[in-house]
Design a protein around this motif. Structure first.
Motif, PDB file in Angstrom:
ATOM      1  N   GLN A 241      -4.502  -9.694  -4.192  1.00 33.09           N
ATOM      2  CA  GLN A 241      -5.358  -8.951  -3.271  1.00 33.09           C
ATOM      3  C   GLN A 241      -4.473  -7.974  -2.504  1.00 33.09           C
ATOM      4  OE1 GLN A 241      -8.814  -9.357  -3.333  1.00 33.09           O
ATOM      5  NE2 GLN A 241      -8.162 -10.536  -5.140  1.00 33.09           N
ATOM      6  N   TYR A 242      -4.440  -6.730  -2.957  1.00 32.82           N
ATOM      7  CA  TYR A 242      -3.476  -5.754  -2.448  1.00 32.82           C
ATOM      8  C   TYR A 242      -3.873  -5.194  -1.096  1.00 32.82           C
ATOM      9  CZ  TYR A 242      -0.342  -1.798  -2.117  1.00 32.82           C
ATOM     10  OH  TYR A 242       0.611  -0.903  -1.678  1.00 32.82           O
ATOM     11  N   SER A 243      -2.853  -5.020  -0.241  1.00 31.99           N
ATOM     12  CA  SER A 243      -3.039  -4.427   1.078  1.00 31.99           C
ATOM     13  C   SER A 243      -2.005  -3.337   1.270  1.00 31.99           C
ATOM     14  CB  SER A 243      -2.873  -5.503   2.163  1.00 31.99           C
ATOM     15  OG  SER A 243      -2.857  -4.927   3.452  1.00 31.99           O
ATOM     16  N   SER A 244      -2.432  -2.202   1.860  1.00 28.49           N
ATOM     17  CA  SER A 244      -1.520  -1.072   2.036  1.00 28.49           C
ATOM     18  C   SER A 244      -1.493  -0.603   3.486  1.00 28.49           C
ATOM     19  CB  SER A 244      -1.947   0.098   1.137  1.00 28.49           C
ATOM     20  OG  SER A 244      -1.088   1.214   1.311  1.00 28.49           O
ATOM     21  N   ASN A 245      -0.418   0.092   3.840  1.00 24.09           N
ATOM     22  CA  ASN A 245      -0.380   0.756   5.137  1.00 24.09           C
ATOM     23  C   ASN A 245      -1.360   1.924   5.144  1.00 24.09           C
ATOM     24  OD1 ASN A 245       0.942   2.712   3.593  1.00 24.09           O
ATOM     25  ND2 ASN A 245       2.973   2.158   4.322  1.00 24.09           N
TER      26      ASN A 245
END
Length: 281
Positions: A241-245
């Protein structure tokens, strides 16, 4: 290892007081000094100076013991492009201090590096290690993502709930725990996409890694070449489950269960701080 333990102790005695108890942290780097690109091109790379040493210095200053390892036990290669003050608050003196620490650790020396192989780590016993750290640079994209020995190490840390921290390109190493990492990576390299495999131990974990956007912004570093795939795409297709700035190149750290991941070089210090804090428990 005796040499490294002595060094870690000397750093503590010379600086900040030791922690209430000393933990053993395994730091895993790539054996590779390059990354194979599309169309047969090759990119010279290695580990990033700040991504390795900002967390390692925090660990040593807190009194912890650090063991360096690569899959085959080769001395890792420094990515020379990372020897830049922009990764150290644009402070030339700070850059010099970290260069001096790297020289003191001696890990890049082909003759007498203290780095050991992951098979030796397994022989020593994984139970002796309390946490794991994997820095970035492009090199992990060459070998760590399909390393069977690293897959076993990561699985141990996952099953025991022991802190596992990775930064920038480092989180690509999580693919080593796939049931068939070579097939997954082969699909990605050939087609740009791969089928998720059931049984991946990190499926559903919240995580980050250098973003596709940041890879696009930095592709000039590749000298006109192109990567076979981006790590964000790989981890998402594997089931992460990808999270980015929200702004490229700013620090972004994600913690989920035992896993700590940092997005880019700017995240290394915060990952190190989170790792040290975990070890205080």
């Amino acid at each position: 290892m005796k040499k490294l333990t002595t060094l870690a102790t000397s750093v503590v005695l010379a600086g900040i007081s030791a922690a209430a108890h000393a933990d053993n942290v395994l730091v895993v780097l790539s054996d590779s000094d390059h990354l194979d690109l599309k169309n047969g091109q090759v990119f010279s790379t290695g580990f990033y100076l700040n991504e390795l040493l900002q967390p390692v210095k925090l660990l040593l200053d807190a009194g912890h013991h650090v063991t360096f390892a690569t899959p085959e036990g080769k001395a890792p290669t420094l990515d020379r492009s990372s020897v830049d003050k922009m990764y150290f608050n644009n402070d030339a003196a700070e850059l010099e201090r970290y260069q001096a620490l790297l020289a003191q650790l001696n890990i890049t020396s082909p003759e007498d590096s203290p780095v050991i192989s992951l098979s030796r780590v397994e022989q020593l016993g994984l139970d002796r290690f309390d946490a794991l750290y994997v820095p970035g640079g492009h090199a992990p994209m060459q070998d760590l993502l399909t390393s069977a020995s690293l897959g076993r190490v990561l699985t141990h840390f996952h099953e025991k709930g022991k802190t596992t921290a990775l930064v920038c390109h480092g989180p690509i190493a999580l693919l080593a725990t796939l049931p068939d990492a070579n097939d997954f990576v082969g699909q990605l390299s050939a087609k740009g996409q791969a089928s998720a495999q059931s049984g991946w131990i990190y499926s559903g974990y919240k995580m980050t890694v250098i973003s596709n956007q940041e890879e696009e912004l930095a592709k000039g570093l590749l000298g006109g070449g192109a990567m076979k795939f981006y790590p964000q795409t790989a981890l998402q297709q594997a089931g992460g489950q990808y999270s980015s700035n929200t702004s490229p190149w700013t620090s972004h750290v994600v913690m989920d269960r035992e896993l700590i991941t940092g997005q880019n070089p700017a995240s290394a210090l915060e990952v190190g701080q989170a790792l040290v804090k975990r070890l205080e428990r």
